[in-house]
Design a protein around this motif. Structure first.
Motif, PDB file in Angstrom:
ATOM      1  N   HIS A  22     -75.658 -12.229 -17.751  1.00 41.73           N
ATOM      2  CA  HIS A  22     -74.797 -11.070 -17.505  1.00 41.73           C
ATOM      3  C   HIS A  22     -73.551 -11.539 -16.749  1.00 41.73           C
ATOM      4  N   LEU A  23     -72.388 -11.193 -17.276  1.00 39.84           N
ATOM      5  CA  LEU A  23     -71.130 -11.558 -16.654  1.00 39.84           C
ATOM      6  C   LEU A  23     -70.478 -10.314 -16.045  1.00 39.84           C
ATOM      7  N   ALA A  24     -69.279 -10.485 -15.566  1.00 38.63           N
ATOM      8  CA  ALA A  24     -68.566  -9.354 -14.965  1.00 38.63           C
ATOM      9  C   ALA A  24     -68.179  -8.327 -16.021  1.00 38.63           C
ATOM     10  N   GLN A  25     -67.926  -7.103 -15.561  1.00 37.00           N
ATOM     11  CA  GLN A  25     -67.452  -6.006 -16.411  1.00 37.00           C
ATOM     12  C   GLN A  25     -68.424  -5.715 -17.563  1.00 37.00           C
ATOM     13  N   ASN A  26     -69.708  -5.772 -17.267  1.00 34.06           N
ATOM     14  CA  ASN A  26     -70.754  -5.408 -18.231  1.00 34.06           C
ATOM     15  C   ASN A  26     -70.707  -6.217 -19.517  1.00 34.06           C
ATOM     16  N   THR A  27     -70.276  -7.471 -19.426  1.00 38.31           N
ATOM     17  CA  THR A  27     -70.270  -8.349 -20.591  1.00 38.31           C
ATOM     18  C   THR A  27     -71.418  -9.354 -20.467  1.00 38.31           C
ATOM     19  N   THR A  28     -71.808  -9.915 -21.594  1.00 39.60           N
ATOM     20  CA  THR A  28     -72.873 -10.907 -21.600  1.00 39.60           C
ATOM     21  C   THR A  28     -72.424 -12.155 -22.342  1.00 39.60           C
ATOM     22  N   GLN A  29     -73.091 -13.265 -22.045  1.00 38.09           N
ATOM     23  CA  GLN A  29     -72.837 -14.525 -22.735  1.00 38.09           C
ATOM     24  C   GLN A  29     -74.155 -15.077 -23.253  1.00 38.09           C
ATOM     25  N   VAL A  30     -74.226 -15.269 -24.568  1.00 36.48           N
ATOM     26  CA  VAL A  30     -75.423 -15.865 -25.152  1.00 36.48           C
ATOM     27  C   VAL A  30     -75.489 -17.326 -24.736  1.00 36.48           C
ATOM     28  N   VAL A  31     -76.593 -17.713 -24.126  1.00 39.33           N
ATOM     29  CA  VAL A  31     -76.768 -19.081 -23.641  1.00 39.33           C
ATOM     30  C   VAL A  31     -77.370 -19.974 -24.710  1.00 39.33           C
ATOM     31  N   GLY A  50     -87.847 -20.319  -8.497  1.00 44.64           N
ATOM     32  CA  GLY A  50     -88.788 -19.229  -8.270  1.00 44.64           C
ATOM     33  C   GLY A  50     -88.374 -17.931  -8.931  1.00 44.64           C
ATOM     34  N   GLU A  51     -87.270 -17.931  -9.666  1.00 44.01           N
ATOM     35  CA  GLU A  51     -86.828 -16.756 -10.415  1.00 44.01           C
ATOM     36  C   GLU A  51     -86.057 -17.208 -11.641  1.00 44.01           C
ATOM     37  N   TYR A  52     -86.066 -16.365 -12.668  1.00 43.71           N
ATOM     38  CA  TYR A  52     -85.415 -16.734 -13.926  1.00 43.71           C
ATOM     39  C   TYR A  52     -83.901 -16.609 -13.818  1.00 43.71           C
ATOM     40  N   THR A  53     -83.227 -17.555 -14.450  1.00 44.88           N
ATOM     41  CA  THR A  53     -81.761 -17.602 -14.417  1.00 44.88           C
ATOM     42  C   THR A  53     -81.140 -16.673 -15.450  1.00 44.88           C
ATOM     43  N   TYR A  54     -81.774 -16.578 -16.623  1.00 39.74           N
ATOM     44  CA  TYR A  54     -81.232 -15.797 -17.722  1.00 39.74           C
ATOM     45  C   TYR A  54     -82.223 -14.719 -18.154  1.00 39.74           C
ATOM     46  N   THR A  55     -81.732 -13.805 -18.966  1.00 37.43           N
ATOM     47  CA  THR A  55     -82.598 -12.805 -19.593  1.00 37.43           C
ATOM     48  C   THR A  55     -83.002 -13.325 -20.959  1.00 37.43           C
ATOM     49  N   LYS A 104     -72.431 -10.870 -34.183  1.00 43.60           N
ATOM     50  CA  LYS A 104     -71.857 -10.754 -32.840  1.00 43.60           C
ATOM     51  C   LYS A 104     -72.467 -11.782 -31.902  1.00 43.60           C
ATOM     52  N   ASP A 105     -73.786 -11.957 -31.978  1.00 44.01           N
ATOM     53  CA  ASP A 105     -74.450 -12.948 -31.121  1.00 44.01           C
ATOM     54  C   ASP A 105     -74.022 -14.362 -31.479  1.00 44.01           C
ATOM     55  N   ILE A 106     -73.880 -14.642 -32.779  1.00 46.08           N
ATOM     56  CA  ILE A 106     -73.449 -15.980 -33.201  1.00 46.08           C
ATOM     57  C   ILE A 106     -72.054 -16.276 -32.667  1.00 46.08           C
ATOM     58  N   ALA A 107     -71.144 -15.317 -32.826  1.00 47.37           N
ATOM     59  CA  ALA A 107     -69.770 -15.504 -32.354  1.00 47.37           C
ATOM     60  C   ALA A 107     -69.739 -15.699 -30.841  1.00 47.37           C
ATOM     61  N   ASN A 108     -70.521 -14.913 -30.131  1.00 48.73           N
ATOM     62  CA  ASN A 108     -70.584 -15.030 -28.676  1.00 48.73           C
ATOM     63  C   ASN A 108     -71.085 -16.411 -28.275  1.00 48.73           C
ATOM     64  N   TYR A 109     -72.119 -16.869 -28.940  1.00 45.14           N
ATOM     65  CA  TYR A 109     -72.725 -18.174 -28.650  1.00 45.14           C
ATOM     66  C   TYR A 109     -71.749 -19.315 -28.921  1.00 45.14           C
ATOM     67  N   LEU A 110     -71.010 -19.208 -30.023  1.00 43.40           N
ATOM     68  CA  LEU A 110     -70.093 -20.278 -30.419  1.00 43.40           C
ATOM     69  C   LEU A 110     -68.739 -20.186 -29.724  1.00 43.40           C
ATOM     70  N   GLY A 111     -68.510 -19.106 -29.006  1.00 41.85           N
ATOM     71  CA  GLY A 111     -67.255 -18.971 -28.273  1.00 41.85           C
ATOM     72  C   GLY A 111     -66.068 -18.652 -29.157  1.00 41.85           C
ATOM     73  N   ILE A 112     -66.289 -17.868 -30.222  1.00 44.97           N
ATOM     74  CA  ILE A 112     -65.188 -17.465 -31.094  1.00 44.97           C
ATOM     75  C   ILE A 112     -65.255 -15.955 -31.299  1.00 44.97           C
ATOM     76  N   ALA A 113     -64.164 -15.376 -31.782  1.00 45.33           N
ATOM     77  CA  ALA A 113     -64.131 -13.935 -32.025  1.00 45.33           C
ATOM     78  C   ALA A 113     -64.975 -13.589 -33.249  1.00 45.33           C
ATOM     79  N   VAL A 114     -65.562 -12.397 -33.248  1.00 42.82           N
ATOM     80  CA  VAL A 114     -66.370 -11.952 -34.379  1.00 42.82           C
ATOM     81  C   VAL A 114     -65.524 -11.933 -35.646  1.00 42.82           C
ATOM     82  N   GLU A 115     -64.266 -11.494 -35.512  1.00 49.67           N
ATOM     83  CA  GLU A 115     -63.376 -11.442 -36.672  1.00 49.67           C
ATOM     84  C   GLU A 115     -63.160 -12.839 -37.265  1.00 49.67           C
ATOM     85  N   THR A 116     -63.027 -13.833 -36.383  1.00 45.53           N
ATOM     86  CA  THR A 116     -62.852 -15.215 -36.839  1.00 45.53           C
ATOM     87  C   THR A 116     -64.095 -15.694 -37.566  1.00 45.53           C
TER      88      THR A 116
END
Length: 248
Positions: A82-91, A108-113, A199-211
């Motif tokens: 979870h990032l700022a402004q209610n955005t997420t980044q696929v790890v 002792g606690e999970y880093t990601y969801t 959307k998840d693929i684009a987020n993971y690869l760091g490119i726009a969904v349109e691209t």
């Protein structure tokens, strides 16, 4: 096969994952070494808890208390931050044989969801059940270090690729990696049923969904892939490989 082709094949084998494998065998699991140490002479496997996670259900949230390390035995899981402004980044995306939650052992606690992308089966292993005997405890610690090292090398390799590749190279690399072992046994193309959204693929690869959509369409027009919804056929493996890792 030329030297360049051999080098390309070795490189691609290092980044492939078994997408679509119905159920991974224990010996192919990344936690197999840890399980082997935890097993008693009587083959006691009570330290393993198997469970089913429904599609869209959450395995654990970032910040949850560490309950153990999970091995995906079938299905697919995505981890995200979870990032700022209610955005997420696929790890990352995790497929049969992959480990989830390993980085949380020392905190002792999970880093990601972690969220299931399909109906998924997992094995949960509690490192708190480390053997008391000094020799076996040393073996256990070495196996944990090995698993952490494998995960770190994967993440570092991915980070380098994403920093140095163009958008079309990232997409080609991603699709080839999802083909897994089938890439080397099917000469007439590979069929994939992607568990993740565009959307998840684009987020993971760091490119726009349109691209992503534009490049998917261009690859289809060029005969490299055939795409319909989440069904993607890799129709020209050689051409995709050339895009992913062009000759120097």
């Amino acid at each position: 096969m030329t030297q360049a082709q051999t080098a390309a094949e070795l490189w691609l084998r290092e980044v492939t994952t078994p997408l679509g494998q119905a159920r991974v065998a224990c010996k192919q699991c990344s936690l197999n070494g840890i399980c082997a140490v935890l097993e008693s002479d009587k083959d006691d496997r009570t330290f393993v808890q198997r469970s089913r996670v429904g599609s869209g259900r959450t395995l654990f949230h970032a910040g949850d208390r560490f309950q153990g390390v999970y091995a995906v035995t079938s299905g697919a899981i995505k981890t995200y931050a979870h990032l700022a402004q209610n955005t997420t980044q696929v790890v990352d995306f995790h497929f049969p044989g992959d480990t989830v939650g390993l980085e949380a052992i020392d905190r002792g606690e999970y880093t990601y969801t972690a969220q299931a992308l399909t109906e998924t089966l997992v094995c949960r292993i509690d490192p708190g059940r480390a053997p008391a005997a000094a020799e076996r405890q040393r073996d256990f610690q070495m196996e944990v270090i090995r698993a952490l090292g494998d995960q770190l090398r994967h993440e570092q390799s991915l980070s380098i690729l994403l920093r140095t590749q163009t958008a079309d190279q990232r997409i080609a690399t991603f699709l080839l990696s999802l083909a897994g072992p089938s890439l080397w046994t099917h000469t007439r193309g590979v069929d994939l049923q992607l568990p993740m959204s565009r959307k998840d693929i684009a987020n993971y690869l760091g490119i726009a969904v349109e691209t992503l959509c534009r490049l998917f369409k261009r690859m289809q027009e060029d005969g490299l892939i055939e795409s319909q919804g989440r069904r993607v056929r890799l129709a020209n493996i050689d051409a995709l490989s050339a895009i992913a890792r062009p000759a120097p």
